[in-house]
Design a protein around this motif. Sequence first.
Motif, PDB file in Angstrom:
ATOM      1  N   GLY A 127     -10.720  10.213   8.903  1.00  0.00           N
ATOM      2  CA  GLY A 127     -12.443   9.914   8.187  1.00  0.00           C
ATOM      3  C   GLY A 127     -11.837  10.233   6.726  1.00  0.00           C
ATOM      4  N   ARG A 128     -10.626  10.820   6.398  1.00  0.00           N
ATOM      5  CA  ARG A 128      -9.875  10.898   5.180  1.00  0.00           C
ATOM      6  C   ARG A 128      -8.990  10.036   4.464  1.00  0.00           C
ATOM      7  N   ILE A 129      -9.103  10.006   2.474  1.00  0.00           N
ATOM      8  CA  ILE A 129      -8.164   9.858   1.963  1.00  0.00           C
ATOM      9  C   ILE A 129      -7.211  10.054   2.209  1.00  0.00           C
ATOM     10  N   MET A 130      -5.952   9.412   2.506  1.00  0.00           N
ATOM     11  CA  MET A 130      -4.508  10.633   2.838  1.00  0.00           C
ATOM     12  C   MET A 130      -3.768  10.305   1.572  1.00  0.00           C
ATOM     13  N   GLU A 131      -3.792   8.482   1.150  1.00  0.00           N
ATOM     14  CA  GLU A 131      -3.355   8.145  -0.472  1.00  0.00           C
ATOM     15  C   GLU A 131      -4.194   7.228  -0.789  1.00  0.00           C
ATOM     16  N   ILE A 132      -4.223   7.136  -2.040  1.00  0.00           N
ATOM     17  CA  ILE A 132      -4.365   5.334  -2.611  1.00  0.00           C
ATOM     18  C   ILE A 132      -3.764   5.523  -4.059  1.00  0.00           C
ATOM     19  N   ALA A 133      -3.670   4.274  -3.820  1.00  0.00           N
ATOM     20  CA  ALA A 133      -2.361   3.711  -4.101  1.00  0.00           C
ATOM     21  C   ALA A 133      -2.102   2.375  -4.461  1.00  0.00           C
ATOM     22  N   SER A 134      -1.642   1.492  -5.662  1.00  0.00           N
ATOM     23  CA  SER A 134      -1.531   0.381  -6.351  1.00  0.00           C
ATOM     24  C   SER A 134      -0.378   0.213  -4.833  1.00  0.00           C
ATOM     25  N   ARG A 135      -0.533  -1.451  -4.306  1.00  0.00           N
ATOM     26  CA  ARG A 135       0.359  -2.115  -3.252  1.00  0.00           C
ATOM     27  C   ARG A 135       1.443  -1.604  -3.927  1.00  0.00           C
ATOM     28  N   GLU A 136       1.973  -1.992  -5.052  1.00  0.00           N
ATOM     29  CA  GLU A 136       3.784  -1.452  -5.663  1.00  0.00           C
ATOM     30  C   GLU A 136       4.719  -0.425  -5.174  1.00  0.00           C
ATOM     31  N   HIS A 137       2.860   0.692  -5.484  1.00  0.00           N
ATOM     32  CA  HIS A 137       3.200   2.162  -5.401  1.00  0.00           C
ATOM     33  C   HIS A 137       3.470   2.491  -3.793  1.00  0.00           C
ATOM     34  N   LEU A 138       2.498   1.909  -3.711  1.00  0.00           N
ATOM     35  CA  LEU A 138       2.077   2.267  -1.677  1.00  0.00           C
ATOM     36  C   LEU A 138       3.435   2.159  -1.032  1.00  0.00           C
ATOM     37  N   PHE A 139       3.692   0.882  -1.193  1.00  0.00           N
ATOM     38  CA  PHE A 139       4.892   0.231  -0.701  1.00  0.00           C
ATOM     39  C   PHE A 139       5.901   0.325  -1.326  1.00  0.00           C
ATOM     40  N   ALA A 140       6.592   0.571  -2.525  1.00  0.00           N
ATOM     41  CA  ALA A 140       8.003   1.659  -3.103  1.00  0.00           C
ATOM     42  C   ALA A 140       8.010   2.841  -2.573  1.00  0.00           C
ATOM     43  N   THR A 141       7.036   4.063  -3.183  1.00  0.00           N
ATOM     44  CA  THR A 141       6.913   4.845  -3.101  1.00  0.00           C
ATOM     45  C   THR A 141       5.992   5.673  -1.825  1.00  0.00           C
ATOM     46  N   PRO A 142       6.078   5.514  -0.745  1.00  0.00           N
ATOM     47  CA  PRO A 142       4.947   5.534  -0.355  1.00  0.00           C
ATOM     48  C   PRO A 142       4.940   7.711  -0.491  1.00  0.00           C
ATOM     49  N   SER A 143       3.837   8.081  -0.790  1.00  0.00           N
ATOM     50  CA  SER A 143       3.603   9.961  -1.243  1.00  0.00           C
ATOM     51  C   SER A 143       3.235  10.109  -0.503  1.00  0.00           C
ATOM     52  N   HIS A 144       2.309  10.125   0.498  1.00  0.00           N
ATOM     53  CA  HIS A 144       1.751  10.506   1.384  1.00  0.00           C
ATOM     54  C   HIS A 144       2.570  10.735   3.064  1.00  0.00           C
ATOM     55  N   PRO A 145       2.799  11.845   3.831  1.00  0.00           N
ATOM     56  CA  PRO A 145       3.946  11.748   5.092  1.00  0.00           C
ATOM     57  C   PRO A 145       3.118  10.719   6.229  1.00  0.00           C
ATOM     58  N   TYR A 146       1.953  10.788   5.885  1.00  0.00           N
ATOM     59  CA  TYR A 146       1.244   9.777   7.114  1.00  0.00           C
ATOM     60  C   TYR A 146       1.310   8.362   6.388  1.00  0.00           C
ATOM     61  N   THR A 147       1.543   8.204   5.124  1.00  0.00           N
ATOM     62  CA  THR A 147       1.664   6.616   5.017  1.00  0.00           C
ATOM     63  C   THR A 147       3.431   6.447   5.349  1.00  0.00           C
ATOM     64  N   GLN A 148       4.158   7.204   4.851  1.00  0.00           N
ATOM     65  CA  GLN A 148       5.474   7.422   5.505  1.00  0.00           C
ATOM     66  C   GLN A 148       6.116   6.788   6.558  1.00  0.00           C
ATOM     67  N   ALA A 149       4.963   7.399   7.269  1.00  0.00           N
ATOM     68  CA  ALA A 149       5.164   7.477   9.235  1.00  0.00           C
ATOM     69  C   ALA A 149       4.592   6.025   9.329  1.00  0.00           C
ATOM     70  N   LEU A 150       3.835   5.608   8.928  1.00  0.00           N
ATOM     71  CA  LEU A 150       2.705   4.137   9.023  1.00  0.00           C
ATOM     72  C   LEU A 150       4.489   3.286   8.853  1.00  0.00           C
ATOM     73  N   MET A 151       4.866   3.494   7.238  1.00  0.00           N
ATOM     74  CA  MET A 151       5.758   2.509   7.022  1.00  0.00           C
ATOM     75  C   MET A 151       7.203   2.400   7.668  1.00  0.00           C
ATOM     76  N   ARG A 152       7.630   3.404   8.581  1.00  0.00           N
ATOM     77  CA  ARG A 152       8.208   3.411   9.606  1.00  0.00           C
ATOM     78  C   ARG A 152       8.193   3.132  11.108  1.00  0.00           C
ATOM     79  N   SER A 153       7.235   3.144  11.483  1.00  0.00           N
ATOM     80  CA  SER A 153       6.206   2.694  12.006  1.00  0.00           C
ATOM     81  C   SER A 153       6.495   0.890  12.575  1.00  0.00           C
ATOM     82  N   VAL A 154       5.916  -0.063  11.348  1.00  0.00           N
ATOM     83  CA  VAL A 154       5.571  -1.081  11.380  1.00  0.00           C
ATOM     84  C   VAL A 154       7.284  -1.523  12.504  1.00  0.00           C
TER      85      VAL A 154
END
Lengths: 317, 314, 340
Positions: free
Chosen positions: B222-249
């Motif tokens: 229910g909370r925003i962890m990260e909000i970013a442009s697509r380029e930034h989010l996929f190239a340099t994810p900032s939040h550990p949860y975003t990073q974990a999501l990317m690794r899980s895919v």
Amino acid sequence: MLRYTLTRIGQAVLVLLVMTVLLFLLINLMPGDPVDNMLEGNPSLTAASAAQIRELYGAGVPLPVRYWNWITAAVQGDFGYSSIYFRPVAEVLGPALGQTLKLMVATLVLSVPLALLLGSLASLRPGGLMDNLISFFAFASISLPNFWLSLILIIVFAVQLGWLPASGTPLETNPPIWLEVRHLVLPVLVLTMFFVGPLVRYVRASMIETLSSDFVRTARSKGLSEPQIIIRHALRNALIPMVTVLALGFGGLFSGSLVVETIFGVLGMGKMIFDAIRYVDFNLALIGLLLATLVTLISNLLADLAYAWLDPRISLK
Amino acid sequence: MAALLDVQDLNLRFPIGGGLFRKPLTLHALTDVSFTVEEGETLAIVGESGSGKTTLGYAISGLLTPSSGHIRFGEALSGAVEDRPVQLVFQDPFSALDPRMMVGDIVAEPLRLAGVPNKERQERAETVLGQVGLNAESAQRYPHEFSGGQRQRIAIARALIADPKLIVADEPLSALDVSIQSQVLNLLNKIKRERSISYLFISHDLGVVHHLADRVIVLYLGRIMEIASREHLFATPSHPYTQALMRSVPRIGRGRRQPGQSLKGEIPTPLAPPPGCVFHTRCPKAQDVCREAVPVLEPAPGRPGQMSACHFKD
Amino acid sequence: MMIAAPASVAEIQDAHSQASGAATPLLRVQDLTIAFPAAVGREAEVVSSISYEIGAGEALGVVGESGCGKTMTSLALMGLLPPAAQVDGAIWFDGRDLTKLSARAWRSHRGRDAAMVFQEPMTAMNPVMRVGDQIAEVLVRHEGMSKRDGFSRAVQLLASVHIPSPERRAQDYPHQLSGGMRQRAMIAMALACRPKLLVADEPTTALDVTVQAQILDLMLELQEQHGTAIQFISHNLAVVSEIAHRIMVMYSGRIVEYASVGDLFANPLHPYTQGLIKTLPEMGQPGSDLYTIPGTIGGKRPPGCRFSNRCPLADAGCRQAEPALREVAPRHYVACHKVN
């Protein structure tokens, strides 16, 4: 669980209280006056004693006061006099309740296992020979009129073969148990036949659905045999929706076996309530109908408890 | 450029259970959610089940009323009565269409509700069916005569007919087969190019999000962890949860996976969200501060456009 | 490399294993056909004469879209096909032809020699039975354990699939477990009797990505520990590529391509496989149009090659004869007229 049960009992008492008000109002709306009936039946009554009786019955007293008088007496166990039996209502209803409970319990003990067996057998191969035979039986059970079946059974077993008595109650005042059982066989058979048909249909539908569910496939993938799968996995799950059907049927059976009671001469609750209303016996009708309400409430409470026992997903907290 | 949609401090809580004598529990579906959607922009909402992403879509479509906060639509949306500002496309193309209605009537329903005359409704329904790649005869047929992908096209046509500025699409591809997904994805892209429409695209599929989104919101409990442009989010994810999501895919071409990189544990119940940072129970970087203080959504170091709610953001 | 007469994969692989001196594989499916009594609008044959094999300890990924026959193939390995199904061909498992098994022999095969994990962890367990009892049931059935011993073994198994506080979880009912934990419990149940083959039908499809990653890790770990062979079915190429040694791509009841993971992605040969890979959003430029395979799934099969009505390369020849699966490179099989 205990807390839940207590809350539910509290709610049932509340419902029962509301029902007393409703029934009291309804019965007072009934056409006919019990004192008039009494006078008609006994022309020797003088005008003075008629007035006395009217006063005794509370004529001229406002309805709420009459209700209050009645309910305060009733909670103390004084249900008043029955105007058709000239005896206290409790004395009249006691034996009738006993008769009805005997019929109901015997019917349930017979029809529930029978329905489970037939319903499960039918569900194994939907559309197969067994299923067709059982479905035929279920439809016959649903559609054969009670009175007709009763008469046929009496003609065959009582009149022609002479194996069983045609009446539901022995004539002796203190009959031995075996005699009472002999007398109960035919009415219980008719009631079972009436009760089991819809149950079989429900068990069958419920089992067919359960047998096609994912967890039954899992059970098969473990190498269990079909009887193990049905008994350990399918039946308990299929039983859960059955509980409501049973509870509803139980309430209906209590006051709804009028025809069977009449034909077999059993003085049970159905006949009692029917007569009480017909002959404007206020006190008897009120308590009889309240008892019917009580039975429905109790069977619903038992159904909910059975739900919680059968299905761990329902927590009664 | 004015924002098309402005969401400020949106909170959504549901009472759960409770009874005569018991206090209901509170489900924290959304907590302090703020973002904007620009005209013609595709904003993706990414999250796992229980993240509140579907609830957010419903709140923005007006199907749920927020407990507090604002959902404001920009001036571009105060048009004619028939122009409902938001239309929804649901996940399941099989249950979202009334099986007893003809496709033409399903598609034209938003117009009927707006009081558009019958003849015009039919014409516009056929036009919009054509735009989603179905022929005009489809209008006279029933939903069961269509495949899953075609049904999703019908649902999209229904959303498009009232000419909305914003379409909320809740997992519109996940019920479809792989080879059909790309067809619908291309259709969504085409509509966006032709109509300068905005999407709020709710999805758990990062591959699809990468393809379609301009900006991405990562939602967790229910909370925003990260909000970013697509380029930034996929190239340099900032939040550990975003990073974990990317690794899980899962990705093709990596060969058999190396075990031990996946995130531990599972998403906690929204009935009792953890104190402090809601992600700390699964976070590899969690420290004492994470268990106590709720991190603020603020720019990642050196990347002003990339907001991340983490005490130890990258 | 050309093969003059199309031979079945089994024959080809036979030649291979003889050449390399390898032992017979754990599972060898030979010309398996599964058909149902014809219904309106449905093809009678859901699987048409497919042949493949799985070696001991090997993980085979089966990929395809709805209606390709991947689930029916798995159910056939477990003897769990609907009663109306007609099965042709042979399924050699550990030296026995499963299609010839009696009902009784099937029951001792299921859960002991081969076990299955299903897609929906929410519905795959009995809702009114404790998790520990459900696991113990397999051990009671196949290992002759007492209920009590079975239950304590179930607790150990729950611990081995990394379920926290396994003693308590064994006492729980399925609804008290999260989706991920239920799938772990299902895996524990499937592996209880150390089967030689685990059939997993979309086991991670209903799960979130982070949980999916955990379950894939777990399956890899257990496979390496016990040397269990896996047939892993999924519609998701990427998921399969992370767990399988070899991949079999199915379309409309047929195997269209069959190769090692490396070969398949480095050099996909069948137009359908190529299409599947090219349609993946991560393969395209953001915002650009993705490659699409034209047409829809289902409907009537075209004559000749079953993919010919959606294939960009199809010509008149493709619409006449069905291509056989042939080995075009070592251990790389493809069923396409257009591949040399």
